[in-house]
Design a protein around this motif. Sequence first.
Motif, short mmCIF file in Angstrom:
data_model
loop_
_atom_site.label_atom_id
_atom_site.label_comp_id
_atom_site.label_asym_id
_atom_site.label_seq_id
_atom_site.Cartn_x
_atom_site.Cartn_y
_atom_site.Cartn_z
N ASP A 268 -9.14 74.17 26.47
CA ASP A 268 -10.37 73.64 25.89
C ASP A 268 -11.51 73.79 26.90
OD1 ASP A 268 -10.06 71.63 27.77
OD2 ASP A 268 -9.38 70.13 26.32
N ALA A 269 -12.69 73.27 26.56
CA ALA A 269 -13.86 73.46 27.42
C ALA A 269 -13.67 72.82 28.79
CB ALA A 269 -15.09 72.89 26.74
N ALA A 270 -12.82 71.81 28.89
CA ALA A 270 -12.57 71.13 30.17
C ALA A 270 -11.46 71.79 30.97
CB ALA A 270 -12.23 69.66 29.92
N GLY A 271 -10.85 72.88 30.44
CA GLY A 271 -9.79 73.56 31.16
C GLY A 271 -8.41 72.97 30.93
N ARG A 272 -8.24 72.14 29.90
CA ARG A 272 -6.93 71.57 29.58
C ARG A 272 -6.23 72.45 28.55
NH1 ARG A 272 -10.39 66.76 29.30
NH2 ARG A 272 -10.63 67.34 27.10
N PRO A 273 -4.89 72.61 28.64
CA PRO A 273 -4.16 73.41 27.64
C PRO A 273 -4.35 72.86 26.24
CG PRO A 273 -2.77 72.97 29.55
CD PRO A 273 -4.01 72.12 29.72
N VAL A 274 -4.59 73.74 25.29
CA VAL A 274 -4.81 73.32 23.91
C VAL A 274 -3.48 73.03 23.22
CG1 VAL A 274 -5.68 74.06 21.64
CG2 VAL A 274 -6.98 74.58 23.70
N LYS A 275 -2.44 73.83 23.53
CA LYS A 275 -1.14 73.66 22.90
C LYS A 275 -0.10 73.13 23.89
CE LYS A 275 0.81 76.53 20.19
NZ LYS A 275 1.09 75.64 19.04
N LYS A 276 0.81 72.35 23.37
CA LYS A 276 1.90 71.84 24.19
C LYS A 276 2.96 72.91 24.40
CE LYS A 276 5.35 68.14 24.40
NZ LYS A 276 5.93 66.95 23.72
N GLY A 277 3.30 73.65 23.35
CA GLY A 277 4.28 74.71 23.44
C GLY A 277 5.71 74.20 23.50
N PHE A 278 6.65 75.16 23.64
CA PHE A 278 8.06 74.79 23.78
C PHE A 278 8.28 74.10 25.12
CE2 PHE A 278 9.46 78.50 20.88
CZ PHE A 278 9.10 77.76 19.77
N SER A 279 9.41 73.44 25.22
CA SER A 279 9.70 72.67 26.43
C SER A 279 10.08 73.55 27.62
CB SER A 279 10.82 71.65 26.16
OG SER A 279 12.00 72.32 25.73
N GLN A 280 10.53 74.79 27.38
CA GLN A 280 10.95 75.64 28.49
C GLN A 280 10.88 77.11 28.12
OE1 GLN A 280 15.09 73.80 28.03
NE2 GLN A 280 15.56 75.82 28.86
N GLN A 281 11.02 77.97 29.14
CA GLN A 281 11.05 79.41 28.96
C GLN A 281 12.45 79.84 28.55
OE1 GLN A 281 8.49 81.49 29.30
NE2 GLN A 281 6.99 80.52 30.64
N PRO A 282 12.58 80.99 27.84
CA PRO A 282 13.92 81.43 27.44
C PRO A 282 14.77 81.97 28.60
CG PRO A 282 12.27 82.99 26.70
CD PRO A 282 11.52 81.82 27.25
N VAL A 283 14.14 82.38 29.69
CA VAL A 283 14.89 82.85 30.86
C VAL A 283 14.25 82.26 32.12
CG1 VAL A 283 15.71 85.01 29.85
CG2 VAL A 283 13.51 84.96 31.02
#
Length: 444
Positions: A268-283
């Motif tokens: 967002d405009a303040a530099g915060r992530p807009v999406k939470k996303g999945f809890s971890q990477q697949p690898v």
Amino acid sequence: MNYRKLLQLPQNCTRRLINHHLSWLGLAASLPLFGMATAFAVAPGDPQPAAAEVRQRMVTEKLALPVFTPPSNGTRYWRNETVNRGDTIAHVLNRLGVRDSEARRFLYSSPLSRDLLKLNTGATLAVETSDEGELYALRFLNDDENGEKVLVAIAKQGDQWQASADPLATESMDSLRSITVRRSAVRELQAAGVPREVMAQLADIFADQFSLDSLQPGDSIQLVFESLIYNGSPIANGNILAAEISRGGQWHRAFYFAHDSESGAYYDAAGRPVKKGFSQQPVAHYRISSGFGTRYHPVLHSLRMHQGVDYAAAPGTPIVAPADGVISAAETQNGYGKVITLRHNAKLSTLYAHMQRFAPGVKVGKPVKAGDLLGYVGSTGRVTGPHLHFEVKLNGQAVDPATAALPAPGLAASQRLAFAKLSRQLTDKLALLRDTPGTIAQLD
């Protein structure tokens, strides 16, 4: 009574009038009035000519129109036609009125594979013709069963036809769209010419906050997204660079920031992530070797639209589910090699390709939890080395995994400075769209 005197009265009056000098002046002045009176008195009494009797007869005769030959100046122009279900190249050419038998013979004997010449429903076939309907070239994007799209180009060079899927000189440019919701946000976006994959990205960016279907009349959307241009025409689309939505009087903004040449996320405009996303990477212990978007394929030596993210990792590296889901496919394919597909909900699915082998107990219909083992990194299928090809699809449309599903990292101090500069530039473009009256279909 003396009747003789009565008879002499008119005569005496007449003599007095004639002998009086003022009488002549009065007579002269009254002449125009007498003329007018005469005119009005005579006109109604004029005899009218008898009306001649007219005989009418209806005549019907067929006339041969002269043959119309449209002027021809040899001008060539491009037309874009949307591919319908069951369409072939020949069907589309017929619909466009192209009757070039030589071109059709070449298509049937083309050096390209039959699979490459198949058209996908919803794709766009671009056709270059002349005023007479003579065909000069056509091009379209197609799948290669390896998570990528190739640009198929068929053109007439002199008297010879040529077909290729070779790299082409392309350029990237920003496309701008602005709409005000009147009935449905999706309908307004479609009417403004926003591509389906861009709409899928937009829906996913704000999915944690609201859905596009929740927008009401009076709400608005402003977009800036990447378009890949070839010969002046867009042939593919990349990431949304900036998005702004006014919903119920509140503003929601998202800006794409590239962490490196292969990955990025929305803030967002303040530099915060807009999406939470999945809890971890697949690898784990990986390097992103190829990101989402258009690139040059090292094996097939052609321009490709990469529809996923490639994680370069050592053979045998565990692959885990990044979120809860159900296994909807576990099979071996030509381009993907060993591949697993997870269905996370009614809209979202993920794909894992080029596996060395599946984990024990993997089967279609099995539920999995975030962190459960799916398989191991390998090099099956069409690859140059061991890696995991990871895809995310929203409503069947491929979206960038780095922005749609994977955890978005926080911005470092040095990145915040770069993000602030980039977001200011994109904010200016959004403001231009917002302050421009009407719907902006294209401001390229």
